[in-house]
Motif scaffolding. Structure first.
Motif, PDB file in Angstrom:
ATOM      1  N   GLY A 126       5.518 -48.410   9.597  1.00  0.00           N
ATOM      2  CA  GLY A 126       4.991 -48.268  10.950  1.00  0.00           C
ATOM      3  C   GLY A 126       6.114 -48.096  11.960  1.00  0.00           C
ATOM      4  O   GLY A 126       6.036 -47.244  12.855  1.00  0.00           O
ATOM      5  N   THR A 127       7.163 -48.887  11.796  1.00  0.00           N
ATOM      6  CA  THR A 127       8.320 -48.782  12.690  1.00  0.00           C
ATOM      7  C   THR A 127       9.012 -47.439  12.539  1.00  0.00           C
ATOM      8  O   THR A 127       9.377 -46.794  13.529  1.00  0.00           O
ATOM      9  N   MET A 128       9.178 -46.981  11.312  1.00  0.00           N
ATOM     10  CA  MET A 128       9.826 -45.689  11.069  1.00  0.00           C
ATOM     11  C   MET A 128       8.994 -44.545  11.633  1.00  0.00           C
ATOM     12  O   MET A 128       9.528 -43.610  12.264  1.00  0.00           O
ATOM     13  N   THR A 129       7.687 -44.595  11.422  1.00  0.00           N
ATOM     14  CA  THR A 129       6.810 -43.552  11.943  1.00  0.00           C
ATOM     15  C   THR A 129       6.920 -43.452  13.459  1.00  0.00           C
ATOM     16  O   THR A 129       6.931 -42.361  14.030  1.00  0.00           O
ATOM     17  N   ALA A 130       7.015 -44.603  14.108  1.00  0.00           N
ATOM     18  CA  ALA A 130       7.053 -44.636  15.571  1.00  0.00           C
ATOM     19  C   ALA A 130       8.400 -44.219  16.142  1.00  0.00           C
ATOM     20  O   ALA A 130       8.464 -43.606  17.204  1.00  0.00           O
ATOM     21  N   CYS A 131       9.475 -44.551  15.453  1.00  0.00           N
ATOM     22  CA  CYS A 131      10.814 -44.397  16.034  1.00  0.00           C
ATOM     23  C   CYS A 131      11.547 -43.130  15.636  1.00  0.00           C
ATOM     24  O   CYS A 131      12.329 -42.593  16.415  1.00  0.00           O
ATOM     25  N   PHE A 132      11.300 -42.646  14.413  1.00  0.00           N
ATOM     26  CA  PHE A 132      12.183 -41.602  13.878  1.00  0.00           C
ATOM     27  C   PHE A 132      12.000 -40.265  14.587  1.00  0.00           C
ATOM     28  O   PHE A 132      12.971 -39.545  14.827  1.00  0.00           O
ATOM     29  N   GLY A 133      10.768 -39.911  14.934  1.00  0.00           N
ATOM     30  CA  GLY A 133      10.542 -38.651  15.633  1.00  0.00           C
ATOM     31  C   GLY A 133      11.217 -38.625  16.993  1.00  0.00           C
ATOM     32  O   GLY A 133      11.863 -37.631  17.368  1.00  0.00           O
ATOM     33  N   GLY A 134      11.091 -39.732  17.738  1.00  0.00           N
ATOM     34  CA  GLY A 134      11.751 -39.816  19.033  1.00  0.00           C
ATOM     35  C   GLY A 134      13.263 -39.793  18.916  1.00  0.00           C
ATOM     36  O   GLY A 134      13.955 -39.228  19.775  1.00  0.00           O
ATOM     37  N   MET A 135      13.783 -40.383  17.840  1.00  0.00           N
ATOM     38  CA  MET A 135      15.226 -40.373  17.628  1.00  0.00           C
ATOM     39  C   MET A 135      15.727 -38.949  17.368  1.00  0.00           C
ATOM     40  O   MET A 135      16.742 -38.520  17.935  1.00  0.00           O
ATOM     41  N   LEU A 136      15.002 -38.202  16.554  1.00  0.00           N
ATOM     42  CA  LEU A 136      15.363 -36.806  16.310  1.00  0.00           C
ATOM     43  C   LEU A 136      15.283 -35.986  17.590  1.00  0.00           C
ATOM     44  O   LEU A 136      16.146 -35.138  17.857  1.00  0.00           O
ATOM     45  N   ARG A 137      14.245 -36.217  18.376  1.00  0.00           N
ATOM     46  CA  ARG A 137      14.093 -35.526  19.657  1.00  0.00           C
ATOM     47  C   ARG A 137      15.304 -35.750  20.550  1.00  0.00           C
ATOM     48  O   ARG A 137      15.872 -34.805  21.105  1.00  0.00           O
ATOM     49  N   ASP A 138      15.709 -36.999  20.683  1.00  0.00           N
ATOM     50  CA  ASP A 138      16.817 -37.322  21.576  1.00  0.00           C
ATOM     51  C   ASP A 138      18.134 -36.746  21.069  1.00  0.00           C
ATOM     52  O   ASP A 138      18.964 -36.285  21.851  1.00  0.00           O
ATOM     53  N   VAL A 139      18.339 -36.766  19.751  1.00  0.00           N
ATOM     54  CA  VAL A 139      19.571 -36.199  19.187  1.00  0.00           C
ATOM     55  C   VAL A 139      19.625 -34.698  19.444  1.00  0.00           C
ATOM     56  O   VAL A 139      20.661 -34.156  19.859  1.00  0.00           O
ATOM     57  N   LEU A 140      18.523 -34.001  19.219  1.00  0.00           N
ATOM     58  CA  LEU A 140      18.485 -32.557  19.443  1.00  0.00           C
ATOM     59  C   LEU A 140      18.706 -32.215  20.914  1.00  0.00           C
ATOM     60  O   LEU A 140      19.317 -31.193  21.239  1.00  0.00           O
ATOM     61  N   ALA A 141      18.218 -33.079  21.800  1.00  0.00           N
ATOM     62  CA  ALA A 141      18.364 -32.837  23.236  1.00  0.00           C
ATOM     63  C   ALA A 141      19.677 -33.398  23.783  1.00  0.00           C
ATOM     64  O   ALA A 141      19.907 -33.378  24.988  1.00  0.00           O
ATOM     65  N   GLN A 142      20.517 -33.907  22.889  1.00  0.00           N
ATOM     66  CA  GLN A 142      21.812 -34.474  23.272  1.00  0.00           C
ATOM     67  C   GLN A 142      21.651 -35.643  24.245  1.00  0.00           C
ATOM     68  O   GLN A 142      22.384 -35.780  25.215  1.00  0.00           O
ATOM     69  N   GLU A 143      20.663 -36.474  23.944  1.00  0.00           N
ATOM     70  CA  GLU A 143      20.433 -37.701  24.690  1.00  0.00           C
ATOM     71  C   GLU A 143      20.766 -38.882  23.788  1.00  0.00           C
ATOM     72  O   GLU A 143      20.675 -38.790  22.556  1.00  0.00           O
ATOM     73  N   ARG A 144      21.141 -39.987  24.391  1.00  0.00           N
ATOM     74  CA  ARG A 144      21.311 -41.205  23.604  1.00  0.00           C
ATOM     75  C   ARG A 144      19.935 -41.677  23.151  1.00  0.00           C
ATOM     76  O   ARG A 144      19.050 -41.875  23.985  1.00  0.00           O
TER      77      ARG A 144
END
Length: 207
Positions: A126-144
């Motif tokens: 549940g934690t991975m499902t919630a967090c991993f997509g947003g983490m990829l989004r931020d990395v691609l957008a060059q955000e922390r």
């Protein structure tokens, strides 16, 4: 409405919310339409894809392309709405992300539970499902990545997932609602009051 239909619609709603979150960040970064679709898609399905691959389950959007249609509709509607808005602040993005996190925490834990995995694995998924997509989004957008910014993020998912696991033997709908609201309220509280779990001291020793 049957429970399976309810869960299916609920899952699409979570995908749409995260797609909106990705589109909002694309708008703030002044990306083009393709960039918006890429960020929205990664945000919406990144966590669920990782979860399914780890659990050895069919990747949900590969076998049900209506999820991709949901993402495209969410992107299109968000772009139309943003054409009438000259500016969007970071708090709006944070709130949209928090709603998506709450949805995906319980849906990720539910999918692992339905597949017969242990309560601990359900919380982790549940934690991975919630967090991993947003983490990829931020990395691609060059955000922390938000998960690394100090305010409660993954912790909110863990607590919400635990609440879900405790309640799901009694009622799945109640577990989804209460677990999701728990995650959402903790995350919104962290945004509003900057809740965090301080582990390391500052170099000047003030923390």
């Amino acid at each position: 409405m049957e429970l399976t239909t309810f869960f299916y619609c609920f899952d699409h709603l979570g995908v749409a919310v995260f797609a909106i979150s990705g589109t909002l960040l694309a708008f703030r970064k002044s990306l083009d339409g393709v960039g918006a679709i890429v960020l929205a898609t990664v945000t919406a399905v990144g966590g669920g894809t990782t979860r399914d691959l780890i659990l050895g389950l069919p990747v949900f959007w590969v076998y049900d392309t209506y999820y991709l249609l949901t993402i495209l509709v969410a992107v299109a509607l968000t772009i139309i709405w943003l054409r009438y808005k000259a500016y969007i602040n970071e708090r709006t993005l944070l709130i949209a992300d928090a709603v998506g996190v709450a949805f995906f925490t319980v849906m990720g834990a539910l999918k692992a539970a339905d597949a017969g995995f242990s309560p601990l694995i359900c919380i982790v998924m549940g934690t991975m499902t919630a967090c991993f997509g947003g983490m990829l989004r931020d990395v691609l957008a060059q955000e922390r990545p938000m998960i690394l910014k100090g305010e409660l993020y993954a912790t909110a998912c863990i607590i919400g997932g635990a609440v879900f696991i405790l309640l799901v033997p009694y009622s799945q709908p109640v577990a989804i609602i209460v677990g999701g609201l728990t995650t959402l309220l903790i995350r919104l509280g962290a945004i509003r009051w900057h809740w965090s779990l301080v582990v390391f001291r500052d170099h000047d020793g003030t923390r």
